[in-house]
Design a protein around this motif. Structure first.
Motif, PDB file in Angstrom:
ATOM      1  N   ASP A  12     -22.698 -41.207   5.702  1.00  0.00           N
ATOM      2  CA  ASP A  12     -22.449 -42.546   5.268  1.00  0.00           C
ATOM      3  C   ASP A  12     -23.581 -42.666   4.302  1.00  0.00           C
ATOM      4  O   ASP A  12     -23.212 -43.252   3.061  1.00  0.00           O
ATOM      5  CB  ASP A  12     -22.591 -43.226   6.269  1.00  0.00           C
ATOM      6  N   ALA A  13     -24.743 -42.422   4.605  1.00  0.00           N
ATOM      7  CA  ALA A  13     -26.018 -42.360   3.823  1.00  0.00           C
ATOM      8  C   ALA A  13     -26.530 -43.867   3.423  1.00  0.00           C
ATOM      9  O   ALA A  13     -27.477 -44.130   2.455  1.00  0.00           O
ATOM     10  CB  ALA A  13     -25.690 -42.049   1.999  1.00  0.00           C
ATOM     11  N   SER A  14     -25.904 -44.754   4.329  1.00  0.00           N
ATOM     12  CA  SER A  14     -26.713 -46.101   4.269  1.00  0.00           C
ATOM     13  C   SER A  14     -28.143 -45.847   4.726  1.00  0.00           C
ATOM     14  O   SER A  14     -29.019 -46.451   4.381  1.00  0.00           O
ATOM     15  CB  SER A  14     -25.940 -47.059   5.317  1.00  0.00           C
ATOM     16  N   CYS A  15     -28.501 -45.082   5.590  1.00  0.00           N
ATOM     17  CA  CYS A  15     -29.744 -44.841   6.141  1.00  0.00           C
ATOM     18  C   CYS A  15     -30.755 -44.529   4.937  1.00  0.00           C
ATOM     19  O   CYS A  15     -31.829 -44.549   4.843  1.00  0.00           O
ATOM     20  CB  CYS A  15     -29.729 -43.845   7.378  1.00  0.00           C
ATOM     21  N   VAL A  16     -30.064 -43.471   4.255  1.00  0.00           N
ATOM     22  CA  VAL A  16     -30.939 -42.946   2.981  1.00  0.00           C
ATOM     23  C   VAL A  16     -31.489 -44.016   1.910  1.00  0.00           C
ATOM     24  O   VAL A  16     -32.832 -44.134   1.696  1.00  0.00           O
ATOM     25  CB  VAL A  16     -30.058 -41.983   2.033  1.00  0.00           C
ATOM     26  N   GLY A  54     -31.216 -49.521  12.015  1.00  0.00           N
ATOM     27  CA  GLY A  54     -30.272 -50.520  11.661  1.00  0.00           C
ATOM     28  C   GLY A  54     -29.335 -50.262  10.619  1.00  0.00           C
ATOM     29  O   GLY A  54     -28.367 -51.055  10.692  1.00  0.00           O
ATOM     30  N   ALA A  55     -29.452 -49.239   9.851  1.00  0.00           N
ATOM     31  CA  ALA A  55     -28.718 -49.254   8.686  1.00  0.00           C
ATOM     32  C   ALA A  55     -27.499 -48.089   9.013  1.00  0.00           C
ATOM     33  O   ALA A  55     -26.486 -48.320   8.424  1.00  0.00           O
ATOM     34  CB  ALA A  55     -29.270 -48.616   7.543  1.00  0.00           C
ATOM     35  N   CYS A  56     -27.682 -47.358  10.062  1.00  0.00           N
ATOM     36  CA  CYS A  56     -26.762 -46.424  10.488  1.00  0.00           C
ATOM     37  C   CYS A  56     -25.456 -47.164  10.838  1.00  0.00           C
ATOM     38  O   CYS A  56     -25.697 -47.839  12.064  1.00  0.00           O
ATOM     39  CB  CYS A  56     -27.212 -45.404  11.346  1.00  0.00           C
ATOM     40  N   ALA A  60     -26.289 -43.297  15.042  1.00  0.00           N
ATOM     41  CA  ALA A  60     -26.737 -41.900  15.240  1.00  0.00           C
ATOM     42  C   ALA A  60     -28.249 -41.568  15.142  1.00  0.00           C
ATOM     43  O   ALA A  60     -28.279 -40.615  15.100  1.00  0.00           O
ATOM     44  CB  ALA A  60     -26.041 -41.206  13.943  1.00  0.00           C
ATOM     45  N   ILE A  61     -29.001 -42.506  14.805  1.00  0.00           N
ATOM     46  CA  ILE A  61     -30.325 -42.380  14.747  1.00  0.00           C
ATOM     47  C   ILE A  61     -31.097 -43.101  15.745  1.00  0.00           C
ATOM     48  O   ILE A  61     -30.875 -44.236  16.130  1.00  0.00           O
ATOM     49  CB  ILE A  61     -30.796 -43.083  13.229  1.00  0.00           C
ATOM     50  N   MET A  62     -32.113 -42.336  16.215  1.00  0.00           N
ATOM     51  CA  MET A  62     -32.910 -42.852  17.334  1.00  0.00           C
ATOM     52  C   MET A  62     -34.176 -42.334  17.535  1.00  0.00           C
ATOM     53  O   MET A  62     -34.405 -41.286  16.971  1.00  0.00           O
ATOM     54  CB  MET A  62     -32.296 -42.786  18.689  1.00  0.00           C
ATOM     55  N   PRO A  63     -35.214 -42.859  18.214  1.00  0.00           N
ATOM     56  CA  PRO A  63     -36.552 -42.144  18.232  1.00  0.00           C
ATOM     57  C   PRO A  63     -36.468 -41.154  19.271  1.00  0.00           C
ATOM     58  O   PRO A  63     -35.311 -40.975  20.056  1.00  0.00           O
ATOM     59  CB  PRO A  63     -37.190 -43.587  19.056  1.00  0.00           C
ATOM     60  N   HIS A  64     -37.285 -39.975  19.100  1.00  0.00           N
ATOM     61  CA  HIS A  64     -37.054 -38.629  19.609  1.00  0.00           C
ATOM     62  C   HIS A  64     -37.172 -39.126  21.183  1.00  0.00           C
ATOM     63  O   HIS A  64     -36.563 -38.212  21.873  1.00  0.00           O
ATOM     64  CB  HIS A  64     -38.127 -37.722  19.332  1.00  0.00           C
ATOM     65  N   THR A  65     -37.982 -40.163  21.577  1.00  0.00           N
ATOM     66  CA  THR A  65     -38.066 -40.498  22.868  1.00  0.00           C
ATOM     67  C   THR A  65     -37.096 -40.821  23.736  1.00  0.00           C
ATOM     68  O   THR A  65     -37.040 -41.056  24.995  1.00  0.00           O
ATOM     69  CB  THR A  65     -39.315 -41.296  23.073  1.00  0.00           C
TER      70      THR A  65
END
Length: 519
Positions: A12-16, A54-56, A60-65
């Motif tokens: 989507d590229a919103s995160c970019v 918050g943008a995704c 699909a995005i999360m801390p590695h922990t």
């Protein structure tokens, strides 16, 4: 690595654009964005601010922990995709949205189709003052393939509906669902009562499996099965025989892997998803225990994406096997993501067999490469698929083709044979259509006539019916921006037709469809 992108990524590229340090790549202005299966986060540049989370639109995005055990592979994938020495930019360049100049009347735009491309186009239009958008769709429920094409167990991808709801809530947005443009109202009538019409009808049907026996009962398309388990009105009553231990799918894209996974999943694992109740009950009585997924070419040409493969390989309830005569050579891939996919296939092929009790063996999926379908066998119904191994050959047109080797023919016994060889668009009566590409001909989003290629005033196209069935849900954002910019530029230059009164169209619509749904 502070944050990681997982398999739910939709490009989507919103995160970019949300990232303040430009650590998410590829960006829309980088050449590999169009072909990337997923984006990645540079762990060196990331400052762990969380703006991308918050943008995704699909989570699909999360801390590695916070990665679940089955998502741990994405740590290595993100690391492997970094280190390209990309130049740092404040953020990705995107086409500037044309501003609509002062108008004496409200700009009325009809959008035909209610999938992601349609809603992204509506969103861009509604950023302008004095614009009203009416979205028409023949189905009673919106969101197109985002609703009817996503597997029910991919709940994070389905979360994009929250973004669509925000678009629908904007002032000036209206739905007219259950209205079939081309039947209930003609394309000419729609154009006569709006300043502009944007066609976003997608690629809603499948390419046929063109081999003998493909019309036998039990031989159908993966598209139909997807519609069946997603309760699509056109496919809810489809007959999907599950009375044989094996099913075969021809084609190895993401849709093929989705269908294979659903067929091989314990139904109780699907009970809490959005799967159609009739499909769940049928799967509870299914005898299918093995699904063979065929690809004509080698692993380096596999159509599925790396995230889809990683997700399937992480399932502990499904045995995933690789059948690749001639081996798997990561060096044969032409992209970094392609090489990573091949490396994952090698690891999957080398995994030791998983012990399971004899009275409860795991269901399994076999990814079989370099194999071409020859014929669906059977008398009154599909009983198997005759196949042959393939080798690559250069044809008279200079293109490389996968050619069957007749002396290697064999029959795979199966009670269900599914074609999954791509989508195609469908013609809207009264709108130009290119049967070769199954798209609406256009120039920069402006619809062209079928003769001399001249632009038709007030007619536009977006999404898969514009560019063909490729890209992800979010890929439609850039596509929509191009088309909407063309429309707004034409409005500013006085090139849009003057429509008839809105009230007259409402009267016409009610005479044909007394109660169109508005949502």
């Amino acid at each position: 690595m502070p944050h990681v992108i997982t398999q739910a990524c939709c490009a989507d590229a919103s995160c970019v654009h949300a990232c303040p340090v430009n650590c998410i790549h590829p960006t829309p202005d980088e050449p590999d964005f169009a072909t990337a299966e997923m984006l990645y986060i540079d762990p060196v540049s990331c400052v762990d601010c969380g703006a991308c989370v918050g943008a995704c639109p699909v989570g699909a995005i999360m801390p590695h922990t916070a990665l679940a055990p089955e998502q741990q592979d994405f740590l290595g994938i993100n690391e492997a995709l970094t280190g390209t020495g990309r130049p740092a930019r404040p953020q990705a360049r995107v086409p500037t949205l044309v501003r609509l100049g002062p108008t004496r009347t409200t700009l009325r735009v009809a959008v035909v189709g209610a999938g992601p491309a349609a809603l992204y186009a509506a969103d861009e239009l509604l950023r302008q003052p004095g614009v009203e958008v009416t979205v028409f769709d023949r189905l009673p429920v919106p969101h197109g393939l985002a609703r009817y094409g996503v597997a029910p167990d991919h709940t994070s991808t389905r979360a994009v509906a929250d973004l669509f709801t925000a678009i629908e809530d904007q002032p000036g947005f209206t739905y007219r669902l259950g209205v079939h443009v081309g039947e209930d109202v003609t394309a000419e009538e729609l154009a006569a009562h709006h300043h502009a019409v944007v066609y976003a009808t997608g690629a809603g049907t499948d390419r046929p499996l063109d081999i003998p026996g493909a019309d036998l009962p039990g031989s159908t398309s993966a598209t139909q099965v997807v519609g069946w388990y997603n309760d699509h009105p056109d496919h809810a009553d489809a007959h999907v025989p599950l009375d044989h231990e094996r099913a075969v799918i021809v084609g190895n894209g993401n849709v093929a892997l989705d269908v294979a996974r659903i067929l091989a999943t314990d139904p109780e694992r699907l009970a809490d998803t959005s799967i159609a109740r009739h499909a769940l009950e049928a799967l509870r009585g299914s005898r299918v225990r093995e699904v063979v997924v065929l690809g004509r070419r080698g692993p380096e040409h596999a159509a599925f994406t790396l995230p889809e493969l990683v997700g399937l390989a992480a399932r502990d309830d499904i045995e995933l096997l690789i059948d690749a005569p001639g081996g798997i050579d990561p060096a044969a891939a032409t992209t970094r993501q392609g090489r990573l996919t091949m490396e994952h296939l090698v690891r999957i092929a080398d995994r030791p067999p998983h012990d399971a009790p004899e009275d409860a063996p795991r269901r399994r999926i076999i990814l079989r490469f370099r194999t071409a379908p020859l014929e669906v066998t059977g008398s009154s119904r599909a009983e198997g698929l005759r196949v042959a191994r393939t080798e690559l050959a250069t044809g008279a047109d200079g293109r490389v083709h996968a050619v069957p080797c007749p002396d290697s023919a064999e029959t795979i016994a199966a009670g269900l044979v599914l074609g999954s060889v791509g989508y195609r668009g469908v013609e809207v009566p009264g709108v130009p259509f290119d049967p070769e590409t199954s798209t609406i001909p256009h120039r920069g989003g402006r619809v062209l006539d079928g003769g001399g290629g001249s632009e038709l005033p007030g007619l536009y196209v977006v999404g898969w019916i514009k560019r063909g069935p490729r890209g992800f849900i979010g890929s439609n954002k850039t596509c929509a921006r191009e088309t909407v910019n063309a429309l707004l530029a034409d409005a500013n230059e006085g090139r849009l037709p003057t429509p008839g009164p809105a009230a007259r169209f409402e009267e016409l619509l009610r005479s044909r469809r007394p109660a169109p749904a508005t949502v």
